[in-house]
Design an enzyme around this catalytic site. Structure first.
Site, PDB file in Angstrom:
ATOM      1  N   GLU A   1     -48.219  69.293  29.355  1.00 30.24           N
ATOM      2  CA  GLU A   1     -47.946  70.397  30.275  1.00 30.24           C
ATOM      3  C   GLU A   1     -46.455  70.295  30.623  1.00 30.24           C
ATOM      4  O   GLU A   1     -45.991  69.231  31.026  1.00 30.24           O
ATOM      5  CB  GLU A   1     -48.793  70.238  31.546  1.00 30.24           C
ATOM      6  CG  GLU A   1     -48.551  71.404  32.480  1.00 30.24           C
ATOM      7  CD  GLU A   1     -49.315  71.318  33.799  1.00 30.24           C
ATOM      8  OE1 GLU A   1     -50.076  70.357  34.007  1.00 30.24           O
ATOM      9  OE2 GLU A   1     -49.110  72.232  34.623  1.00 30.24           O
TER      10      GLU A   1
ATOM     11  N   ARG B   1     -55.541  55.284  28.921  1.00 29.85           N
ATOM     12  CA  ARG B   1     -54.120  55.561  29.063  1.00 29.85           C
ATOM     13  C   ARG B   1     -53.316  54.272  29.181  1.00 29.85           C
ATOM     14  O   ARG B   1     -53.862  53.213  29.475  1.00 29.85           O
ATOM     15  CB  ARG B   1     -53.837  56.510  30.211  1.00 29.85           C
ATOM     16  CG  ARG B   1     -54.379  56.132  31.560  1.00 29.85           C
ATOM     17  CD  ARG B   1     -53.836  57.062  32.657  1.00 29.85           C
ATOM     18  NE  ARG B   1     -54.072  58.476  32.417  1.00 29.85           N
ATOM     19  CZ  ARG B   1     -53.141  59.425  32.609  1.00 29.85           C
ATOM     20  NH1 ARG B   1     -51.933  59.127  33.026  1.00 29.85           N
ATOM     21  NH2 ARG B   1     -53.423  60.693  32.397  1.00 29.85           N
TER      22      ARG B   1
ATOM     23  N   LYS C   1     -46.119  62.263  36.124  1.00 29.59           N
ATOM     24  CA  LYS C   1     -44.978  63.174  36.207  1.00 29.59           C
ATOM     25  C   LYS C   1     -44.757  63.629  37.645  1.00 29.59           C
ATOM     26  O   LYS C   1     -43.624  63.769  38.086  1.00 29.59           O
ATOM     27  CB  LYS C   1     -45.222  64.400  35.312  1.00 29.59           C
ATOM     28  CG  LYS C   1     -44.940  64.119  33.856  1.00 29.59           C
ATOM     29  CD  LYS C   1     -45.194  65.350  33.010  1.00 29.59           C
ATOM     30  CE  LYS C   1     -46.667  65.579  32.843  1.00 29.59           C
ATOM     31  NZ  LYS C   1     -47.000  66.649  31.890  1.00 29.59           N
TER      32      LYS C   1
HETATM   33  P1  ATP Z   1     -49.094  63.041  34.146  1.00 27.15           P
HETATM   34  O1  ATP Z   1     -50.109  62.581  35.146  1.00 27.15           O
HETATM   35  O2  ATP Z   1     -48.017  62.066  33.942  1.00 27.15           O
HETATM   36  O3  ATP Z   1     -48.603  64.410  34.433  1.00 27.15           O
HETATM   37  P2  ATP Z   1     -50.780  64.220  32.271  1.00 27.15           P
HETATM   38  O4  ATP Z   1     -51.925  63.616  31.557  1.00 27.15           O
HETATM   39  O5  ATP Z   1     -51.067  65.216  33.305  1.00 27.15           O
HETATM   40  O6  ATP Z   1     -49.876  63.058  32.798  1.00 27.15           O
HETATM   41  P3  ATP Z   1     -49.951  65.925  30.170  1.00 27.15           P
HETATM   42  O7  ATP Z   1     -48.669  66.623  30.005  1.00 27.15           O
HETATM   43  O8  ATP Z   1     -51.139  66.735  30.458  1.00 27.15           O
HETATM   44  O9  ATP Z   1     -49.743  64.843  31.307  1.00 27.15           O
HETATM   45  O10 ATP Z   1     -50.217  64.935  28.968  1.00 27.15           O
HETATM   46  C1  ATP Z   1     -50.108  65.247  27.604  1.00 27.15           C
HETATM   47  C2  ATP Z   1     -50.913  64.243  26.837  1.00 27.15           C
HETATM   48  O11 ATP Z   1     -50.438  62.925  27.073  1.00 27.15           O
HETATM   49  C3  ATP Z   1     -52.375  64.281  27.239  1.00 27.15           C
HETATM   50  O12 ATP Z   1     -53.159  64.272  26.074  1.00 27.15           O
HETATM   51  C4  ATP Z   1     -52.551  63.030  28.042  1.00 27.15           C
HETATM   52  O13 ATP Z   1     -53.861  62.556  27.939  1.00 27.15           O
HETATM   53  C5  ATP Z   1     -51.512  62.089  27.425  1.00 27.15           C
HETATM   54  N1  ATP Z   1     -51.077  61.084  28.397  1.00 27.15           N
HETATM   55  C6  ATP Z   1     -50.556  61.298  29.616  1.00 27.15           C
HETATM   56  N2  ATP Z   1     -50.317  60.135  30.255  1.00 27.15           N
HETATM   57  C7  ATP Z   1     -50.698  59.145  29.409  1.00 27.15           C
HETATM   58  C8  ATP Z   1     -50.707  57.717  29.478  1.00 27.15           C
HETATM   59  N3  ATP Z   1     -50.275  57.068  30.562  1.00 27.15           N
HETATM   60  N4  ATP Z   1     -51.176  57.035  28.411  1.00 27.15           N
HETATM   61  C9  ATP Z   1     -51.606  57.689  27.318  1.00 27.15           C
HETATM   62  N5  ATP Z   1     -51.620  59.011  27.185  1.00 27.15           N
HETATM   63  C10 ATP Z   1     -51.174  59.751  28.217  1.00 27.15           C
HETATM   64 MG    MG Z   2     -51.321  67.013  33.856  1.00 25.27          MG
END
Ligand code: ATP
Ligand code: MG
Length: 558
Positions: free
Chosen positions: A34, A259, A269
């Site tokens: 995102e 994760r 983020k």
């Molecule tokens: P954040 O909480 O940092 O915003 P998010 O999962 O909301 O993380 P996205 O932009 O939706 O962020 O993530 C894109 C991809 O990266 C998704 O498939 C998510 O599962 C993966 N991802 C995010 N954080 C991690 C992590 N700490 N370890 C492994 N994969 C991750």
């Molecule tokens: Mg997210």
């Protein structure tokens, strides 16, 4: 630390699906960020997995911006994400997609669900919604709107789209099961009114799909075969499957993995944005940040990140990985590629009394003992030098083998010197030491075979360049700052000493070094020229990692 890819449960499943001909033997994965912030090292784990699995199976991996929530999304983030994925070494070729390009199709699928009497417009307000939903141990209640006739829902949904209602007035929900033990299956909301402009579609829409509805449809539209995501989505999988089954469209297989969490930092983020906006760091690319751009600016290489990801592998168990492990991979990679140079971070002046004032000599120094092809260079030696303050003690304890009054040590590649006198200021602080050198020991060895217990790095005072060196420590003082169960905000756990700036002297071969150039300062660690603040006039270095490998040490003790 081998280059071989560890087989994990996801890779085994994908290989089995290819063999059995499921999805026609094809493999299509996607990395779906995102665009509401910069990528962090956690995302790198997902990127290595998504692109890795595709490449290993002659498949393709899409880069898809999951931009279904206009609130926090921005083109700045889109651009940085593309740059970071490329820098990590991955290529999506022509497969760049935006969820927002599917808004029209998603709307159509929502209409289809209403027509099938599998979705309805609900008027419960937020409190009522919560009350009707129930809790995991108590079944929910059906909303009075659940029995709304299809035609009425169709009409209201269209008017929602046309902007007739205010935010929150109506939502579209799917009709599943208000008694399901899985709360995500209790008639979840799939569309809401949000009168906000979107960074790509402008004001074309004032209703936006919820993540759970959008994501499976995005995967389906793109023909994704294996939709890899993190464990928190496991409980969403029944909904993912339900929506695709209800629509009868291409059904991707969602598979979850744990994760990445690293000690002494955070992986969200939203929280990273708080650090940026609150001025706790200088920006998303502050070298203390766990972001990809922060790590890049700090001097970390994509090779080190990929090797680390290979090593930790993929599992289904959430855990906290020691940051020292990542550092050991960074160190191992930099050890192979970095030229050795000398720099003194906290200078102590050394005067060689028996070395003539107008004399200078050229000393041969090896550029990289790990790489004979890197050759050697000449460095200047003269009467006045700098050594590290830490390398001298006036009154040394037993185990201190470096410089002390009356003691002889080696200056790296140069000569043996012996300390004769300590000069102090009125405050009693040591300002310089006076030594003598033995001309017979040029190159660093004594012809009579006598040994010294220490070799110190040094620079020639009149030749050295001044440089600013930024020494980084952990961003947080606690192992798991994201854990706020102690009632403390994560920002209260910031390490006040995470940055120390010193005025250093470095050897003149570094003149003209440009942003991103890396080196090892002998005995100190790996450093790189700062890409933002270093100029021709003023060199600025970041310490990437110190030399000492605390990870290997820890492992050795076990
Ligand atoms: P954040 O909480 O940092 O915003 P998010 O999962 O909301 O993380 P996205 O932009 O939706 O962020 O993530 C894109 C991809 O990266 C998704 O498939 C998510 O599962 C993966 N991802 C995010 N954080 C991690 C992590 N700490 N370890 C492994 N994969 C991750
Ligand atoms: Mg997210």
């Amino acid at each position: 630390m081998t280059d071989e890819i560890k087989k994990d449960f996801i890779r085994e499943k994908v290989v089995a699906d290819v063999a059995s001909g499921k999805f026609g033997g094809k493999v299509v994965t996607r990395f779906p960020p995102e665009p509401n912030g910069y990528l962090h090292i956690g995302h790198a784990k997902a990127i290595c997995l998504d692109f890795g699995v595709a490449a290993e199976n002659d498949g393709v991996c899409h880069l898809r911006f999951d931009d279904t929530n206009p609130s926090a999304e921005d083109v700045e983030y889109v651009e940085s994400i593309e740059e970071d994925v490329r820098w990590l070494g991955f290529d999506w070729a022509e497969h760049l997609y935006y969820a927002s390009d599917y808004f029209e199709k998603m709307y159509g699928y929502a209409v289809e669900l209403i027509k099938k009497d599998k979705a309805y417009i609900c008027t419960l307000n937020t409190e009522q919604f919560k009350e009707y939903r129930g809790v995991p141990t108590r079944p929910g209640k059906e909303s009075p709107s659940r029995s709304r006739p299809v035609t009425e829902s169709l009409d209201l949904f269209e008017r929602m789209k046309d902007g007739e209602f205010d935010d929150g007035a109506y939502v579209l929900r799917v009709k599943i099961d208000m008694t399901s033990p899985n709360l995500h299956m209790r008639d979840p909301v799939i569309y809401r009114i949000k009168k906000e402009d979107h960074h790509r579609t402008g004001d074309a829409w004032c209703i936006y799909p919820m993540y759970d509805f959008a994501h499976c449809i995005e995967d389906s539209i793109e023909g994704v075969t294996h939709s890899l995501c993190t464990l928190e989505f496991e409980v969403h999988r029944p909904l993912y499957d339900w929506i695709l089954d209800a629509l009868g469209i291409h059904h991707s297989q969602q598979i979850e993995f744990a994760r990445l969490n690293l000690t002494y930092t955070i992986m969200s983020k939203r929280k990273l944005l708080e650090l940026v906006e609150g001025g706790h760091v200088t920006g998303w690319n502050d070298p203390r940040m766990p972001t990809i751009c922060g790590l890049r600016r700090r001097g970390c290489t994509p090779e080190a990140i990929r090797a680390f990801m290979k090593h930790i592998g993929i599992t289904k168990v959430n855990s906290l990985t020691d940051t020292a492990l990542l550092e050991s991979f960074i160190r191992e990679d930099l050890n192979k590629r970095s030229l050795r140079v000398m720099g003194v971070l906290r200078p102590l002046k050394v005067v060689i009394d028996n070395y003539p004032e107008d004399q200078e000599d050229q000393i041969d120094a090896v550029n990289n003992p790990e790489d004979p092809a890197a050759g050697s260079r000449k460095i200047s030696f003269s009467r006045e030098l700098y050594i590290e303050q830490d390398d001298f003690m006036e009154d040394p304890p037993k185990k201190f083998f470096r410089m002390a009054p009356g003691r002889e040590v080696r200056l790296r590649y140069a000569y043996f010197i012996t300390c004769q006198e300590v000069v102090k200021n009125d405050a009693g602080e040591i300002v310089e030491i006076h030594c003598t050198y033995d001309p017979e020991t040029k190159g660093g060895d004594a012809p009579d075979g006598r040994k010294v217990k220490a070799t110190l790095h040094w620079v020639s005072a009149k030749h050295a360049l001044e440089a600013e060196v930024r020494l980084y420590d952990r961003l947080f003082t606690e192992e798991n700052p994201a854990d706020e169960s102690d009632g403390k905000d994560f920002k209260d756990k910031l390490n006040p000493d995470s940055l120390e700036v010193v005025k250093a002297f470095v050897e003149p071969s570094l003149k003209g070094a440009s942003g991103g150039d890396r080196c090892q300062f002998e005995r100190l660690g790996y450093f790189c020229v700062d890409s933002e603040d270093s100029t021709e006039e003023k060199l600025v270095f970041n310490r990437t990692v110190a030399l000492r490998d605390s990870w290997k040490k820890m492992q050795g003790k076990k």
